[in-house]
Design a protein around this motif. Structure first.
Motif, short mmCIF file in Angstrom:
data_model
loop_
_atom_site.label_atom_id
_atom_site.label_comp_id
_atom_site.label_asym_id
_atom_site.label_seq_id
_atom_site.Cartn_x
_atom_site.Cartn_y
_atom_site.Cartn_z
N PRO A 140 -44.44 -24.55 -23.05
CA PRO A 140 -43.69 -25.74 -22.62
C PRO A 140 -43.03 -25.55 -21.25
CG PRO A 140 -42.40 -24.52 -24.21
CD PRO A 140 -43.65 -23.73 -23.98
N PHE A 170 -34.61 -27.27 -20.36
CA PHE A 170 -33.74 -26.13 -20.05
C PHE A 170 -34.21 -25.51 -18.75
CE2 PHE A 170 -33.70 -26.32 -24.73
CZ PHE A 170 -32.36 -26.52 -24.91
N ALA A 188 -38.39 -28.82 -23.50
CA ALA A 188 -38.23 -28.65 -24.94
C ALA A 188 -38.47 -29.96 -25.67
CB ALA A 188 -36.85 -28.10 -25.24
N GLU A 199 -33.67 -27.84 -40.93
CA GLU A 199 -34.17 -26.80 -41.84
C GLU A 199 -33.13 -26.48 -42.91
OE1 GLU A 199 -37.22 -25.69 -41.26
OE2 GLU A 199 -37.57 -25.57 -39.09
N GLN A 217 -29.57 -24.96 -39.04
CA GLN A 217 -30.74 -24.26 -39.54
C GLN A 217 -30.36 -23.05 -40.40
OE1 GLN A 217 -33.43 -23.75 -36.34
NE2 GLN A 217 -35.12 -23.09 -37.61
N SER A 221 -43.21 -23.98 -35.00
CA SER A 221 -42.02 -23.32 -34.47
C SER A 221 -41.96 -23.42 -32.95
CB SER A 221 -42.07 -21.86 -34.91
OG SER A 221 -41.20 -21.08 -34.15
N GLY A 222 -40.84 -23.85 -32.44
CA GLY A 222 -40.67 -23.93 -31.01
C GLY A 222 -41.14 -25.22 -30.39
N CYS A 223 -41.49 -26.22 -31.21
CA CYS A 223 -42.00 -27.45 -30.64
C CYS A 223 -40.88 -28.40 -30.25
CB CYS A 223 -42.96 -28.14 -31.60
SG CYS A 223 -42.15 -28.79 -33.05
N GLY A 224 -39.64 -28.05 -30.54
CA GLY A 224 -38.53 -28.88 -30.05
C GLY A 224 -37.82 -29.68 -31.11
N LYS A 225 -38.00 -29.33 -32.36
CA LYS A 225 -37.37 -30.10 -33.43
C LYS A 225 -35.85 -29.96 -33.38
CE LYS A 225 -39.54 -27.83 -36.70
NZ LYS A 225 -40.32 -26.83 -35.94
N SER A 226 -35.41 -28.70 -33.35
CA SER A 226 -33.98 -28.48 -33.33
C SER A 226 -33.34 -29.06 -32.08
CB SER A 226 -33.66 -26.99 -33.38
OG SER A 226 -34.16 -26.43 -34.54
N THR A 227 -34.04 -28.91 -30.97
CA THR A 227 -33.48 -29.42 -29.73
C THR A 227 -33.33 -30.93 -29.79
OG1 THR A 227 -34.58 -27.59 -28.63
CG2 THR A 227 -33.72 -29.31 -27.23
N1 LIG Z 1 -30.79 -22.73 -24.86
C1 LIG Z 1 -32.07 -22.69 -24.52
N2 LIG Z 1 -32.44 -22.25 -23.31
C2 LIG Z 1 -33.71 -22.20 -22.93
N3 LIG Z 1 -34.74 -22.57 -23.72
C3 LIG Z 1 -34.44 -23.02 -24.95
C4 LIG Z 1 -33.10 -23.10 -25.41
N4 LIG Z 1 -33.09 -23.59 -26.68
C5 LIG Z 1 -34.38 -23.79 -27.00
N5 LIG Z 1 -35.19 -23.45 -25.97
C6 LIG Z 1 -36.67 -23.58 -25.91
O1 LIG Z 1 -36.95 -24.89 -26.25
C7 LIG Z 1 -38.13 -24.96 -27.06
C8 LIG Z 1 -37.82 -25.75 -28.35
O2 LIG Z 1 -36.89 -25.03 -29.14
P1 LIG Z 1 -36.35 -25.56 -30.56
O3 LIG Z 1 -35.30 -24.63 -31.00
O4 LIG Z 1 -36.01 -26.98 -30.45
O5 LIG Z 1 -37.62 -25.39 -31.50
P2 LIG Z 1 -37.82 -25.79 -33.05
O6 LIG Z 1 -38.81 -26.80 -33.09
O7 LIG Z 1 -36.51 -26.06 -33.64
O8 LIG Z 1 -38.39 -24.41 -33.61
P3 LIG Z 1 -38.07 -23.66 -35.00
O9 LIG Z 1 -38.96 -24.24 -36.00
O10 LIG Z 1 -38.43 -22.22 -34.70
O11 LIG Z 1 -36.64 -23.83 -35.25
C9 LIG Z 1 -38.56 -23.53 -27.32
O12 LIG Z 1 -39.62 -23.23 -26.46
C10 LIG Z 1 -37.37 -22.71 -26.93
O13 LIG Z 1 -37.79 -21.48 -26.40
#
Ligand SMILES: Nc1ncnc2c1ncn2[C@@H]1O[C@H](COP(=O)(O)OP(=O)(O)OP(=O)(O)O)[C@@H](O)[C@H]1O
Ligand SMILES: Nc1ncnc2c1ncn2[C@@H]1O[C@H](COP(=O)(O)OP(=O)(O)OP(=O)(O)O)[C@@H](O)[C@H]1O
Ligand SMILES: [Mg+2]
Ligand SMILES: [Mg+2]
Ligand code: NI
Lengths: 609, 544, 335, 323
Positions: free
Chosen positions: A579, A313, A329, A479, A398, A349-355
């Motif tokens: 990141p 991003f 991400a 999730e 989620q 949390s925030g390691c990029g799973k959802s992304t």
């Molecule tokens: N639209 C976006 N714009 C900028 N940064 C983003 C965006 N979406 C996610 N991020 C960043 O990308 C990284 C990964 O986010 P992601 O949502 O994939 O985490 P996750 O592993 O799903 O966390 P969680 O367990 O909290 O859901 C995070 O650092 C987040 O801040």
């Protein structure tokens, strides 16, 4: 400690809601005490009145259309005992946030989006402690440190949406603890957090309790957390208290059937040791016994192949709004999901799973890499082709509440994907919807309801039904069960597994609940800072974890046994790495060492430990 | 005594935008200019010419007008000073002519100088005006508020193209009148102060004059008649009962002065049908299918009750009329036959002409229905007139469709717009017009064949009825040769009757006065419809 | 944010040029002639001369280019000269009004003060009464206050100012004689008494306009407040022990202002544009009256210049609204 | 030890102990199957203000629609002897300065005013919603559409309207008959000059809405853009639309009368509420009823629409519907 006078005495509490169909009782004849320095855990299934009881203590139910119809809420103040149910508004304002504080269930919506974190933290301090702005700010900074938010200085100036879900939850916690309340009410404080941070927060609450004599009312559906935190436990069921007792007694010799069932249904890490295939969860109720068959795919050939996926991003800035930095991400992720199998992704949390999940569906555009589904290159598709391709892959989001349109009936929401792809005529679609409702075990009468009229678990099942409506080959479940209580969680997971067995659906299962992951997966990938640090079959990863991060994760998983509590010292807390990298930054490709066939461990770059 | 009566407040709801009448032909601007600038001679409320800056009115008898009617000698009053103290001379008069007649200047009053060959200063106090051809009525240039004298010293750098850029001069002209401009705000307020150099040391009685613009007629009348904030309101043309209600407050009166303004209906003698190609609609090429029948035109006129129209629309500020030229007396025809409404006779006339009553009570003949489109500008009184006339016409079996147009478009003369009164894309239309000065000849001359608007003259021209009678054109040509006033009047009456009574190409309705509200505390006001209403502002005074 | 503003400002230049072209063509195409006010007694030949003297003989693009030059080059130079006493604009033709033959900008400068005081003040007053009404109406939805507020604001909105203005004049000007019915634009405030006079003459136009503005804004405010009062963060704020006042006025209000800001910002250029009808009714000869007169007189240079100035204001205020959006709602990203 | 045992026990995948004594998981649904519209209607009915407003609005509609069938005097009929009369049996609401019956004129005027008000409001709302939602939803359209909005905000209205009359009055009149043509022209003119505010507000709301997850979810099930907007975006921005609609009707009714002064409106013998009001303002002191009646009708219409809108918004929001 036990002979001290109780701080709070709830006697015969009854809360009623005025609804269109007449009054509804949220809580009935509830009584309990909390002593200073004690942690009382309230457990029970979704909708059993846990949140309502907590809100009643702050008299906040009134703003949600509820009413304390009966009972006394006696609270010990310096000036003597007051009945919170009858206290004047001014006294209540003095108590709220100051003597009794609350951590709310939904961190996403509990913060005001337009004020900085610092401002929201300072507010209560200024009101109750009479601090100056500067003092309040300094105190807020300390508080953020206490809840272990990295870079607290910067966070103070940030807005809620700029934080990840986990950080937001920690801000809410810090806010509640700001004035050092004598009673802290925690309504599911750690649901949004991954195990490592959950452990940190729990340790913090525990420490405050011990050090300041703060009383804690802890609401959760996670029996493992209960085992870690509670001094005493109250079990609720449909607005009533069914059992109360010290934590040891509840866990070892539960008297009520409901409590027994609840305990038995909890998945425990390690119980799948030695088994190859996932197996259904235990269920609480009779008549819902799942067939005890493990899920063994018939033809484990690759369905989804992800190669070197990167999603970044942009972080924009400067006069010309050029991209000055990037959030990496997802960084060089490769994985394969076989037909009829489940690959789980775990990580903090925030390691990029959802992304990762969203990139595969191209709900966010990946920066580079390849994704192919059944041989079709997803990333090369145009808008029309993509729409067609999405028929085969569906996502369960989620947050089920957020992902359902509040203005639409369930029937219409489930019908929508079929409409989109022009499947069947009206009657056929209606049939299919009815079948899906049966499938996810929702009464057909719910069809005309709206999302807010369901409990969390039911909403999740609607989301699943919607994902299934198109008979997809791949489901990405982000999730999907973390917000659910044990019994519903079990139902939902079993449903997914059953579908997998019957229809050969593949799943990418994203979760931070390690015990659940162990139960459902064929393969497991562990993510850290956008990379997969370890991937392999479930047995390989769970039984022989290689990467240090994997090991740390496993160690942080709470155990549903009050005798095996972890103390803060067991856990080595360390700040989370960022990141965000400057634009030119070209990260090294991931190189893996194959410790066993199919079991890969990241060697380069060394991301952790 | 000069300046003893304090301030007089005048409200002009159409605000003056300039003080220079040569750059704007708007009545409001001419009125404002007349407070400061003066002509050689003025018209009285009766339409007679009286000297202002001239010592006397030139005539053949006193030798001021040459026998061949081609030159006029003006003798100026001696001792007159401009408000800056410099003497007023014949040079200024000659300069004024040069100023307006400059081809680049776009002078709005050029018509006043039409036929003028040259204007020379014979000596300090004598001016000679030479005309191209004999002029029976030479009182146009330098007569009336439209062509006052400008100071040469002030305007000599403002000739031709420079005229509009001389803002300072145009807003603060130096004059010989009773007042001088103290502050000019275009389209808003003008403050005047008494002219210290004014020729009559006792005048004006007021020290200052405030001329406020803005609002509408009702508000202006209200400010004089009801709240008493103002002393004089110009152009308070309102329905009679509203005026009566305001006058009941006892603070002032609404007065009317009659000039030559006539509200009339023009009948389109050409076909405005939209099925014709653009450029041929409403042109002589295509006669009107029904209105070329004189019986129809006559019937339309007979069906109208002018008495009632006057009563409802204008009250004391109007008189029913059958004439296009209602004044001066010598020119006004005795034609009163139309003043009585006669529906039955109109019906009989139409029956006789073969228009039989058909479906819905509408008459028809040879498959043509008597259906008319009746247009006018947006104006409450005109809309009431439309409604009444529509009803009367429906009684004789004529169906009327009404249409209104924004005045700025209707009178805007834009050749590109289909809605101007000149284009006349309708069957009948109603508006008012008058002539300036006391000589109606040019006015009548605008109804000749070649003055019919059409594509060849960019739809300019005022013969909107497209009236075309060779006899009429011939008479007009003859008239220019006639000198005797009585004979001219008789000729004028004849022409007037041709247009109205005989052909009914123009159906006059109401002889309108211009009305103004005057406070009871203001004395000396003599309303004048032939010249600026403030022509005698020097005589105004406070009534105690 | 700054960069966003700069980018938008840069983008605004071509936008405004385009808008000016469209306005010019529109004025060119719409019917009417600057000589419409000239009495019918003036013969057509004379009119033709006058028309040419106004420069109307040239093709439209020549006149447009000339206008552009005058607006963007001559006028700024002129004002520069005025301020610094230099002489750059010597001999250059400024934009001249057809009607009054005076420089358009001088007239505008003359009109601006009364428009700003009357219309601007009324807008301020309107906003200041609209916000509390909207807030209280929403907080106490369906209470008496809300019902009466709704009633008054809807009636206030549905009755046009040409009606309410006259009612005010009749009641307060004629019957009670409290306020003058005609606004004196030449009045100067020099001492306390003249200040009181100024207040009295402003009272009615300001009241009429404020009522009208307040009606509209309070409706949007109420709707927006209602949406936000149901949000979760309100509960969090209450749980902190904040008083209702702080909860509503700080937490809810800030969120609710987001859509209302658009409404308010969109209304602001209209303040400079003047309130045509109200100015007319009370004879406050401000910019609104100037514009309407100019349109009726087909005074092209005046209409074009005024309209274009409004266009500039509109573009800047939408930009300001967008920026305010960002200030009020940090979630909105500019990219 | 016990720990170990628990695991062993549970691993058999049978129902947990004690389960047999538990009640079934979900209570059977008590609420009968409901239709969405019936539901909204039921909620709407419980809104007292809205119901009252609805009754009032229907009454006004009946007044203008059915009234002329009962009260058959021609609103254009001039009875010059009966002018400026007060209330009487022959003319229940009096007559105007030409002796035309006020009751008949109010009924006829209402037909036009309501038709124009409602249609023009609908046109403006449609345009405003299309452009507002379009620019909020489609990032690529945002800049051009917002510039377009600015352009329209900047255009001087009067010349624009005059131009429209010049260009379209005759062709439309020829195609649809004079009244129909004028109606279209007026509705069009008001519509295209009053959508901008709605568009700006909606754009803002949509920008916020787009960040919500259910929009992403809808994308993932392949919802095409038109359906997305109709089903997901529109219902969620109903609140400002309702306000804009209410204000829009009032503006349209008044604007219609303003248009007739440009000659853009209906022929002058066509009464409308706005024009009746305007024409009577000068005579307000002598004949106050002539202003009060049309003013009252306009206000009542706007008020009732406002309350209906309020009720509708509450009824459409499923989250409040339960209460
Ligand atoms: N639209 C976006 N714009 C900028 N940064 C983003 C965006 N979406 C996610 N991020 C960043 O990308 C990284 C990964 O986010 P992601 O949502 O994939 O985490 P996750 O592993 O799903 O966390 P969680 O367990 O909290 O859901 C995070 O650092 C987040 O801040
Ligand atoms: N505002 C409300 N209006 C009507 N009923 C309500 C409202 N809030 C709660 N309830 C009802 O009260 C009961 C208890 O709800 P509560 O939120 O306390 O459940 P919970 O135990 O916290 O569940 P969860 O684990 O899902 O948070 C539920 O049956 C719910 O339907
Ligand atoms: Mg809860
Ligand atoms: Mg996530
Ligand atoms: Ni490590």
């Amino acid at each position: 400690m036990l002979d001290e006078k109780p701080l709070v005495r709830v006697e015969g509490l009854r809360v009623a809601f005025q609804t269109h169909d007449g009054p509804v009782t949220g809580v009935q004849d509830l009584s309990f005490d909390i002593r200073p320095g004690e942690c009382l855990c309230v457990v029970g299934e979704s909708g059993s009145g846990k949140s309502v009881s907590a809100l009643s203590l702050l008299r906040l139910v009134e703003f949600g259309g509820g009413e304390i119809a009966q009972g006394r809420l006696l609270f010990q103040r310096a000036q003597g005992e007051v009945d919170l149910a009858k206290a004047p508004p001014a006294a209540m304002r003095d108590i709220r946030g100051n003597e009794i504080a609350m951590i709310f269930q939904e961190p996403m919506t509990a913060l005001n989006p337009v004020f900085t974190v610092g401002e929201q933290l300072a507010e209560g301090l200024i009101v109750h402690r009479g601090l100056s702005r500067a003092q309040a700010r300094a105190r807020a900074l300390d508080l953020l440190g206490e809840v272990r938010i990295p870079e607290p200085e910067r966070r103070l100036r940030q807005y809620p949406h700029e934080l990840s879900g986990g950080m937001r939850q920690r801000v809410v916690i810090a806010m509640a603890m700001a004035c050092r309340p004598r009673l802290l009410i925690c309504d599911e404080p750690t649901t949004a957090l991954d195990v490592t941070i959950q452990a940190e927060i729990l340790a913090l609450i525990d420490r405050l309790k011990r050090e300041t004599g703060m009383a804690v009312l802890f609401i959760t559906h996670d029996m493992a957390v209960v085992a870690q935190m509670a001094d005493r436990v109250v079990v609720m069921f449909r607005g009533n208290k069914v059992e109360e007792g010290p934590v040891g007694q509840i866990f070892q010799s539960p008297r009520e059937n409901y409590t027994k069932a609840l305990l038995a249904a909890v998945p425990r890490l390690g119980e799948m040791a030695g088994r190859d295939a996932p197996e259904p969860m235990r269920l609480m109720r009779e008549g819902q016994v799942a067939r005890p068959e493990p899920v063994v795919p018939r033809a484990p050939e690759p369905l989804l192949e992800v190669r070197n996926l990167c999603t970044r991003f942009p972080v924009k800035g400067g006069i010309l709004r050029r991209t000055v930095a990037q959030v990496h991400a997802v960084e060089d992720v490769s994985l394969t999901v076989n037909a009829g199998e489940t690959l789980s992704l775990v990580g903090e949390s925030g390691c990029g799973k959802s992304t990762t999940g969203r990139s595969i569906l191209r709900l966010v555009e990946p920066t580079s890499g390849q994704v192919s589904l059944g041989g079709r290159d997803i990333l090369a598709l145009d808008a029309r082709g993509l729409r067609k391709a999405r028929r085969d892959m569906q996502m369960i989001f989620q947050d089920p509440f957020a992902s359902l349109d509040p203005q639409m009936r369930l029937l219409d929401q489930i019908e929508e994907p079929m409409l989109n792809y022009g499947i069947g005529n009206r009657a056929e679609r209606r049939d299919r919807i009815a079948q899906l409702f049966d499938r996810v075990e929702l009464p057909r009468g719910f069809m005309r309801r709206y999302p807010h009229e369901l409990s969390g678990g039911q909403r999740q099942r609607i989301a699943i039904a919607r994902a299934l409506a198109l008979n997809p080959r791949l489901i990405i479940a982000d999730e999907a069960v973390s917000a659910l209580d044990v019994s519903v969680q079990a139902q939902v997971l079993n449903l997914l597994m059953e579908l997998q067995r019957e229809l050969g659906i593949s799943m990418l299962f994203i979760s931070h609940d390690i015990a659940v992951v162990e139960r459902v997966s064929h393969h497991v990938g562990v993510m850290y800072l956008g990379r997969i640090v370890e991937i392999g079959t479930r047995r390989q990863v769970f039984e022989y974890p290689q990467h240090p991060y994997t090991r740390q994760l496993m160690a942080a998983v709470p155990v549903a046994d009050p005798r095996r509590r972890k103390t803060g010292e067991d856990l080595r807390f360390r700040p989370i790495a960022s990141p965000i990298h400057p634009v030119g930054h070209a990260p090294a490709p991931s190189t893996y060492h194959e410790v066993a066939p199919g079991h890969l461990v990241l060697t380069e770059p060394a991301t952790h430990g | 005594e000069r300046g003893s009566d304090g301030q007089v407040n005048v409200i002009m709801w159409q605000a003056p935008s300039t003080m220079n009448p040569y750059l704007s032909a708007g009545t409001k601007d001419i009125i404002a200019g007349s407070v400061v600038l003066e002509p050689l001679a003025s018209f009285t409320p009766e339409g007679e010419v009286v000297p202002r800056l001239a010592a006397e009115i030139p005539s053949v008898e006193n030798g001021g007008i040459s026998e061949d009617l081609k030159t006029v000698i003006w003798k100026l009053q001696p001792g007159i000073k401009w408000s800056d103290g410099t003497p007023f001379t014949a040079d200024d008069v000659a300069f004024t002519a040069e100023y307006c007649m400059n081809p680049q200047g776009g002078c709005a009053q050029l018509a006043k100088f039409e036929g003028v060959e040259k204007v020379e200063a014979v000596d300090e106090l004598t001016v000679r005006v030479t005309f191209v051809s004999p002029r029976p009525d030479p009182f146009s240039a330098f007569v009336g508020a439209q062509s006052p004298i400008l100071q040469k010293a002030q305007f000599q750098n403002c000739l031709g193209e420079a005229a509009p850029t001389c803002t300072e001069q145009n807003f603060n002209p130096i004059g010989t009148g009773a007042f001088v401009v103290r502050e000019f705000r275009t389209n808003d307020v003008i403050s005047f102060a008494a002219n210290p150099e004014y020729r009559d040391p006792a005048k004006p009685a007021f020290a200052t004059l405030l001329m406020k613009g803005g609002g509408d007629a009702a508000a202006a009348a209200r400010a004089v008649l009801e709240t008493g904030e103002f002393d004089y309101a110009w152009n308070t043309q309102l329905s009679p009962d509203v005026i009566a209600g305001m006058e009941a407050a006892g603070k002032g009166k609404n007065a009317a002065a009659f000039g030559s303004l006539v509200e009339r209906i023009h009948v389109n003698l050409t076909d405005p049908s939209s099925s014709l190609p653009e450029g041929e609609r409403s042109t002589i090429k295509h006669p009107h299918p029904i209105l070329t029948d004189p019986a129809v035109r006559k019937a339309l006129s007979m069906a109208i009750d002018r008495q009632l129209l006057t009563e409802i629309g204008y009250g004391p500020a109007g008189q029913p009329t059958c004439n296009l030229v209602p004044a001066p007396a010598a020119w006004a025809s005795e034609n009163t036959e139309c003043l009585t409404q006669d529906i039955e006779a109109a019906k009989a006339l139409l029956d006789e002409a073969g228009w039989t009553v058909g479906a819905g009570g509408i008459r028809e003949k040879d498959g043509k229905r008597l259906t008319l489109l009746f247009q006018t500008s947006v104006n409450a009184v005109r809309q009431d007139f439309q409604a009444l006339i529509k009803q009367w016409w429906s009684e004789i079996g004529v169906e009327t469709e009404l249409k209104v147009v924004d005045p700025s478009v209707f009178f805007g003369g834009d050749a590109g717009s289909p809605d101007t009164f000149q284009k006349f894309y309708a069957d009948v239309e109603m508006y008012a017009n008058n002539f300036e000065g006391s000589n109606p000849e040019p006015y009548l001359a605008r109804q000749t064949c070649d003055k019919a608007p059409g594509p060849e003259n960019q739809w300019q021209g005022e013969n909107t009825s497209r009236y075309c009678d060779p006899e009429y054109d011939r008479l007009i040509g003859e008239m220019t040769q006639i000198v005797d006033p009585a004979e001219r009047g008789a000729m004028g009456r004849r022409l007037n009757e041709m247009l109205t009574r005989d052909s009914n190409a123009i159906i006059p309705l109401v002889y309108r006065g211009t009305t103004s509200a005057v406070s009871n505390a203001l004395g000396g006001v003599k309303l004048n419809a032939w010249d600026s209403e403030l022509w005698n502002v020097a005589d105004w005074h406070r009534v105690k | 944010m700054l960069s966003f503003a700069l980018r938008r400002l840069l983008l605004a230049v071509p936008t405004l040029l385009f808008i000016s072209l469209v306005i010019f063509l529109l004025l060119e195409a719409s019917p009417g002639d600057p000589l419409g006010d000239v009495p019918l007694t003036v013969p057509p030949e004379v009119k033709e001369r006058m028309r040419e003297a106004l420069g109307l003989g040239q093709a439209w693009y020549v006149r447009y280019a000339l206008w552009l030059k005058q607006f963007f080059w001559v006028e700024p130079l002129y004002w520069f000269d005025r301020v610094f006493g230099t002489g750059f604009s010597q001999g250059m033709q400024r934009i001249i009004s057809f009607q009054s033959r005076s420089p358009v900008f001088d007239v505008i400068a003359e009109r601006l003060p009364q428009t700003l005081t009357v219309v601007g003040l009324s807008y301020l007053v309107g906003v200041m009464i609209a916000l509390p009404i909207g807030i209280v109406s929403a907080y106490r939805q369906y209470s008496w206050f809300d019902q009466i507020g709704t009633f008054v604001s809807m009636v206030g909105f549905s009755l046009p100012t040409f009606f309410t203005g006259v009612v005010f004049i009749i009641v307060f000007g004629i019957k009670l004689q409290w306020f003058p019915s005609i606004y004196d634009t030449t009045h100067r405030v020099t001492d306390w008494d003249s200040f009181l006079v100024q207040l009295r003459q402003m009272a009615m136009p300001v009241a009429v306009l404020a009522l009208y503005n307040a009606a509209q804004i309070s409706r949007f405010m109420r709707a927006s407040m209602l949406d936000n009062l149901r949000q979760d963060y309100v509960r969090t704020a209450r749980a902190k022990g904040l008083s209702e006042r702080v909860v509503v006025l700080k937490h809810v209000l800030r969120n609710s202002l987001i859509p209302v800001v658009t409404v308010i910002a969109l209304g602001l250029p209209a303040v400079f544009g003047g309130a045509i009808i109200t100015e007319q009714v009370f004879k406050v000869n401000g910019l609104g009256q100037l514009l309407i007169l100019a349109i009726h007189a087909n005074d092209m240079p005046m209409v074009m210049t005024l309209t274009f100035i409004f266009a500039v204001l509109i573009v800047s205020f939408t930009l300001i609204a967008d920026l305010l959006y960002g200030v009020l709602d940090p979630r909105i990203r500019y990219d | 030890m016990t720990d170990r045992l628990l695991i062993e026990e549970s691993a058999v995948n049978a129902a947990a102990p004690g389960a047999e004594a538990l009640p079934p998981a979900d209570p059977p649904p008590q609420a009968p199957a409901r239709s969405q519209w019936r539901d909204i209607w039921r909620q709407f009915r419980s809104h007292r203000g809205a119901m009252l407003a609805l009754v009032l609005f229907v009454a006004i509609l009946l007044f203008v629609a059915v009234g002329p069938l009962v009260w058959t005097i021609d609103p254009g009929f001039v009875d010059i002897r009966a002018r400026n009369q007060g209330f009487s049996a022959a003319h229940p609401l009096g007559t105007d300065q030409l002796g035309r019956d006020m009751l008949a004129r109010l009924m006829a005027g209402g037909r036009v005013s309501l038709a124009v008000g409602l249609t023009a409001m609908a046109v403006a709302l449609t345009l405003g919603s299309l452009i507002g939602i379009g620019s909020g939803y489609f990032r690529r359209l945002d800049a051009p559409l917002m510039r377009l909005t600015e352009l329209f905000l900047a255009l001087p209205l009067l010349p624009l309207l005059l131009l429209m009359v010049t260009l379209f009055r005759e062709p439309l009149g020829r195609a649809m008959g004079p009244a129909g043509g004028t109606f279209l022209l007026i509705v069009g003119a008001i519509g295209i000059t009053s959508w901008m505010q709605t568009a700006r507000i909606l754009r803002g709301e949509v920008l916020g809405l787009k960040e919500r997850e259910f929009i992403l979810a809808a994308q993932s099930i392949g919802t095409p853009a038109p359906r997305m907007i109709l089903r997901h975006v529109l219902p969620n921005v109903i609140s400002p639309i309702v306000v804009a609609a209410t204000l829009g009707i009032a503006t349209a009714i008044i604007t219609e009368s303003a248009l007739s002064f440009l000659g853009l409106g209906f022929p002058p013998d066509f009464p409308t509420w706005g024009r009746l009001l305007y024409d009577a303002v000068d005579q307000m002191q002598i004949y106050p009823w002539r202003v009060v009646l049309p003013g009252l009708l306009i206000s009542l219409t706007v008020l009732s629409v406002n309350y209906i809108g309020d009720g509708l918004r509450d009824a459409m929001d499923p989250r409040i519907r339960g209460r």
